[in-house]
Design a protein around this motif. Structure first.
Motif, PDB file in Angstrom:
ATOM      1  N   LEU A  98     -20.965   3.309 -47.374  1.00 17.28           N
ATOM      2  CA  LEU A  98     -20.721   4.621 -46.772  1.00 17.28           C
ATOM      3  C   LEU A  98     -19.233   4.853 -46.559  1.00 17.28           C
ATOM      4  O   LEU A  98     -18.699   5.934 -46.877  1.00 17.28           O
ATOM      5  CB  LEU A  98     -21.463   4.719 -45.438  1.00 17.28           C
ATOM      6  N   LEU A  99     -18.530   3.860 -46.034  1.00 22.58           N
ATOM      7  CA  LEU A  99     -17.100   4.010 -45.772  1.00 22.58           C
ATOM      8  C   LEU A  99     -16.291   4.179 -47.055  1.00 22.58           C
ATOM      9  O   LEU A  99     -15.205   4.780 -47.035  1.00 22.58           O
ATOM     10  CB  LEU A  99     -16.586   2.800 -44.985  1.00 22.58           C
ATOM     11  N   ALA A 100     -16.824   3.664 -48.154  1.00 20.60           N
ATOM     12  CA  ALA A 100     -16.125   3.764 -49.439  1.00 20.60           C
ATOM     13  C   ALA A 100     -16.535   4.992 -50.244  1.00 20.60           C
ATOM     14  O   ALA A 100     -15.930   5.276 -51.288  1.00 20.60           O
ATOM     15  CB  ALA A 100     -16.393   2.502 -50.260  1.00 20.60           C
ATOM     16  N   ASP A 101     -17.530   5.729 -49.781  1.00 26.69           N
ATOM     17  CA  ASP A 101     -18.026   6.903 -50.506  1.00 26.69           C
ATOM     18  C   ASP A 101     -16.941   7.975 -50.549  1.00 26.69           C
ATOM     19  O   ASP A 101     -16.460   8.425 -49.501  1.00 26.69           O
ATOM     20  CB  ASP A 101     -19.265   7.442 -49.786  1.00 26.69           C
ATOM     21  N   PRO A 102     -16.539   8.435 -51.726  1.00 27.94           N
ATOM     22  CA  PRO A 102     -15.414   9.376 -51.831  1.00 27.94           C
ATOM     23  C   PRO A 102     -15.683  10.760 -51.257  1.00 27.94           C
ATOM     24  O   PRO A 102     -14.742  11.549 -51.106  1.00 27.94           O
ATOM     25  CB  PRO A 102     -15.161   9.450 -53.341  1.00 27.94           C
ATOM     26  N   GLN A 103     -16.932  11.073 -50.933  1.00 31.15           N
ATOM     27  CA  GLN A 103     -17.184  12.395 -50.356  1.00 31.15           C
ATOM     28  C   GLN A 103     -16.761  12.463 -48.885  1.00 31.15           C
ATOM     29  O   GLN A 103     -16.662  13.546 -48.315  1.00 31.15           O
ATOM     30  CB  GLN A 103     -18.657  12.777 -50.475  1.00 31.15           C
ATOM     31  N   TRP A 104     -16.509  11.289 -48.267  1.00 25.99           N
ATOM     32  CA  TRP A 104     -16.215  11.243 -46.848  1.00 25.99           C
ATOM     33  C   TRP A 104     -14.771  10.850 -46.558  1.00 25.99           C
ATOM     34  O   TRP A 104     -14.194  10.039 -47.270  1.00 25.99           O
ATOM     35  CB  TRP A 104     -17.122  10.232 -46.136  1.00 25.99           C
ATOM     36  N   GLN A 105     -14.207  11.413 -45.485  1.00 27.81           N
ATOM     37  CA  GLN A 105     -12.959  10.956 -44.899  1.00 27.81           C
ATOM     38  C   GLN A 105     -13.287  10.376 -43.526  1.00 27.81           C
ATOM     39  O   GLN A 105     -13.501  11.109 -42.562  1.00 27.81           O
ATOM     40  CB  GLN A 105     -11.952  12.097 -44.747  1.00 27.81           C
ATOM     41  N   PRO A 106     -13.374   9.042 -43.435  1.00 27.18           N
ATOM     42  CA  PRO A 106     -13.773   8.435 -42.166  1.00 27.18           C
ATOM     43  C   PRO A 106     -12.644   8.468 -41.130  1.00 27.18           C
ATOM     44  O   PRO A 106     -11.461   8.319 -41.459  1.00 27.18           O
ATOM     45  CB  PRO A 106     -14.111   6.994 -42.549  1.00 27.18           C
ATOM     46  N   TYR A 107     -13.038   8.665 -39.875  1.00 29.82           N
ATOM     47  CA  TYR A 107     -12.145   8.549 -38.726  1.00 29.82           C
ATOM     48  C   TYR A 107     -12.824   7.644 -37.700  1.00 29.82           C
ATOM     49  O   TYR A 107     -13.976   7.898 -37.332  1.00 29.82           O
ATOM     50  CB  TYR A 107     -11.892   9.900 -38.059  1.00 29.82           C
ATOM     51  N   VAL A 108     -12.129   6.624 -37.239  1.00 27.63           N
ATOM     52  CA  VAL A 108     -12.639   5.827 -36.137  1.00 27.63           C
ATOM     53  C   VAL A 108     -12.247   6.534 -34.843  1.00 27.63           C
ATOM     54  O   VAL A 108     -11.058   6.749 -34.585  1.00 27.63           O
ATOM     55  CB  VAL A 108     -12.055   4.402 -36.142  1.00 27.63           C
ATOM     56  N   VAL A 109     -13.207   6.913 -34.054  1.00 26.77           N
ATOM     57  CA  VAL A 109     -12.922   7.666 -32.825  1.00 26.77           C
ATOM     58  C   VAL A 109     -12.742   6.674 -31.685  1.00 26.77           C
ATOM     59  O   VAL A 109     -13.703   6.010 -31.248  1.00 26.77           O
ATOM     60  CB  VAL A 109     -14.058   8.663 -32.518  1.00 26.77           C
ATOM     61  N   PHE A 110     -11.486   6.578 -31.206  1.00 20.17           N
ATOM     62  CA  PHE A 110     -11.176   5.588 -30.177  1.00 20.17           C
ATOM     63  C   PHE A 110      -9.831   5.956 -29.553  1.00 20.17           C
ATOM     64  O   PHE A 110      -8.994   6.572 -30.220  1.00 20.17           O
ATOM     65  CB  PHE A 110     -11.111   4.182 -30.783  1.00 20.17           C
ATOM     66  N   PRO A 111      -9.599   5.569 -28.303  1.00 23.06           N
ATOM     67  CA  PRO A 111      -8.315   5.887 -27.677  1.00 23.06           C
ATOM     68  C   PRO A 111      -7.140   5.300 -28.456  1.00 23.06           C
ATOM     69  O   PRO A 111      -7.139   4.127 -28.838  1.00 23.06           O
ATOM     70  CB  PRO A 111      -8.434   5.242 -26.291  1.00 23.06           C
ATOM     71  N   GLY A 112      -6.135   6.130 -28.696  1.00 24.95           N
ATOM     72  CA  GLY A 112      -4.998   5.721 -29.514  1.00 24.95           C
ATOM     73  C   GLY A 112      -4.188   4.589 -28.934  1.00 24.95           C
ATOM     74  O   GLY A 112      -3.483   3.892 -29.666  1.00 24.95           O
ATOM     75  N   GLU A 113      -4.262   4.370 -27.640  1.00 28.40           N
ATOM     76  CA  GLU A 113      -3.472   3.310 -27.006  1.00 28.40           C
ATOM     77  C   GLU A 113      -3.879   1.922 -27.482  1.00 28.40           C
ATOM     78  O   GLU A 113      -3.116   0.957 -27.305  1.00 28.40           O
ATOM     79  CB  GLU A 113      -3.617   3.387 -25.483  1.00 28.40           C
ATOM     80  N   TYR A 114      -5.058   1.805 -28.110  1.00 25.37           N
ATOM     81  CA  TYR A 114      -5.529   0.507 -28.575  1.00 25.37           C
ATOM     82  C   TYR A 114      -5.277   0.295 -30.066  1.00 25.37           C
ATOM     83  O   TYR A 114      -5.697  -0.722 -30.619  1.00 25.37           O
ATOM     84  CB  TYR A 114      -7.019   0.353 -28.278  1.00 25.37           C
ATOM     85  N   ALA A 115      -4.614   1.229 -30.714  1.00 23.98           N
ATOM     86  CA  ALA A 115      -4.376   1.142 -32.157  1.00 23.98           C
ATOM     87  C   ALA A 115      -2.887   1.202 -32.450  1.00 23.98           C
ATOM     88  O   ALA A 115      -2.094   1.695 -31.636  1.00 23.98           O
ATOM     89  CB  ALA A 115      -5.105   2.279 -32.875  1.00 23.98           C
ATOM     90  N   ALA A 116      -2.502   0.708 -33.611  1.00 26.67           N
ATOM     91  CA  ALA A 116      -1.109   0.824 -34.050  1.00 26.67           C
ATOM     92  C   ALA A 116      -0.758   2.298 -34.179  1.00 26.67           C
ATOM     93  O   ALA A 116      -1.568   3.095 -34.674  1.00 26.67           O
ATOM     94  CB  ALA A 116      -0.927   0.105 -35.379  1.00 26.67           C
ATOM     95  N   PRO A 117       0.436   2.702 -33.737  1.00 31.08           N
ATOM     96  CA  PRO A 117       0.795   4.131 -33.733  1.00 31.08           C
ATOM     97  C   PRO A 117       0.635   4.816 -35.079  1.00 31.08           C
ATOM     98  O   PRO A 117       0.266   6.000 -35.135  1.00 31.08           O
ATOM     99  CB  PRO A 117       2.261   4.110 -33.279  1.00 31.08           C
ATOM    100  N   GLU A 118       0.900   4.099 -36.172  1.00 27.32           N
ATOM    101  CA  GLU A 118       0.823   4.733 -37.490  1.00 27.32           C
ATOM    102  C   GLU A 118      -0.603   5.076 -37.894  1.00 27.32           C
ATOM    103  O   GLU A 118      -0.813   5.862 -38.829  1.00 27.32           O
ATOM    104  CB  GLU A 118       1.462   3.838 -38.557  1.00 27.32           C
ATOM    105  N   ARG A 119      -1.587   4.529 -37.207  1.00 27.92           N
ATOM    106  CA  ARG A 119      -2.985   4.839 -37.523  1.00 27.92           C
ATOM    107  C   ARG A 119      -3.512   6.033 -36.742  1.00 27.92           C
ATOM    108  O   ARG A 119      -4.529   6.616 -37.114  1.00 27.92           O
ATOM    109  CB  ARG A 119      -3.888   3.635 -37.211  1.00 27.92           C
TER     110      ARG A 119
END
Length: 244
Positions: A98-119
């Motif tokens: 599913l994550l590799a399916d080209p029809q989709w643009q996946p977004y992980v929904v999570f507070p940005g403070e826990y991720a690298a800023p560039e993501r």
């Protein structure tokens, strides 16, 4: 017809060694369609909406079994809802596909403070995007500690953009307690994602559906009858009337 969360619940039940009993919940039989007592069933009230966005629920072990789980409500309304059990040591091949399916643009929904800023991103290109890819919102469905574990220990999500929501209100969810007002239930998060994707009608319908479900759930818990003219019912009817 069973949706993704109900199917995941059925699969999880086949591996249970004893019946799951919800805390403070009734042991009476529940409706298979809405998980409420038959006397408080909401199946006949479910609104019909169309969405271009999809939802991917990664669910902690017993989350599909909880009658108060709101990922179920998302699957009620969003046709393209996918649900997977999360485990630290294994990943469902269907999820990777599913994550590799080209029809989709996946977004992980999570507070940005826990991720690298560039993501981190704060906006979604309304569907259909210029690339032709539809937004797929990945929601980590569990307690806050479970969600943090899923976010940190799922390497197959590490290359995806992290959608950090900026809500302008506190959560109105009443079925489980949270120590923080900025923690939202999964259904509320999904509604905010739909709004960001330009699907405001579907977002409002999902919020209204959560209101009706919560009202019926609490009335059943407290052994009280349904007021069919409650604010929750009036809101849902108003939304349905506006789409006719």
């Amino acid at each position: 017809m069973p949706h993704a969360v109900s199917l995941l619940r059925a699969a999880r039940l086949t591996h249970s060694v004893k019946p799951f009993l919800a805390r403070r919940g009734s042991r009476s039989p529940r409706c298979a369609g809405c998980r409420l007592l038959p006397s408080h069933c909401i199946c006949g009230l479910r609104p019909v909406v169309s969405t271009d966005a999809g939802m991917c629920l990664l669910m902690a072990d017993i989350e599909p079994l909880k009658p108060s789980n709101t990922g179920w409500l998302i699957a009620d309304l969003v046709a393209d809802t996918f649900a997977f059990a999360w485990a630290r040591t294994a990943v469902d091949p269907a999820l990777l596909a599913l994550l590799a399916d080209p029809q989709w643009q996946p977004y992980v929904v999570f507070p940005g403070e826990y991720a690298a800023p560039e993501r981190v991103v704060h906006a979604v290109q309304p569907a259909p995007a210029a690339s032709g890819r539809r937004p797929l919102f990945i929601l980590l469905d569990g307690t806050w500690s479970e969600a943090r574990k899923m976010f940190g220990k799922s390497p197959y999500l590490a290359h995806l953009p992290v959608l950090s929501l900026q809500p302008d209100r506190a959560s109105e969810y009443k079925l489980r307690r949270s120590r923080r007002n900025d923690h939202f239930c999964t259904s509320e998060v999904a509604a905010m994602c739909l709004a960001l994707a330009g699907e405001e009608q579907a977002a409002q319908a999902l919020d209204a559906w959560l209101d009706v479900f919560s009202y019926h759930y609490l009335q059943a818990r407290n052994q009280q009858k349904i007021d069919w003219d409650s604010p929750a019912h009036q809101r849902l009817r108003a939304l349905e009337a506006s789409t006719v």
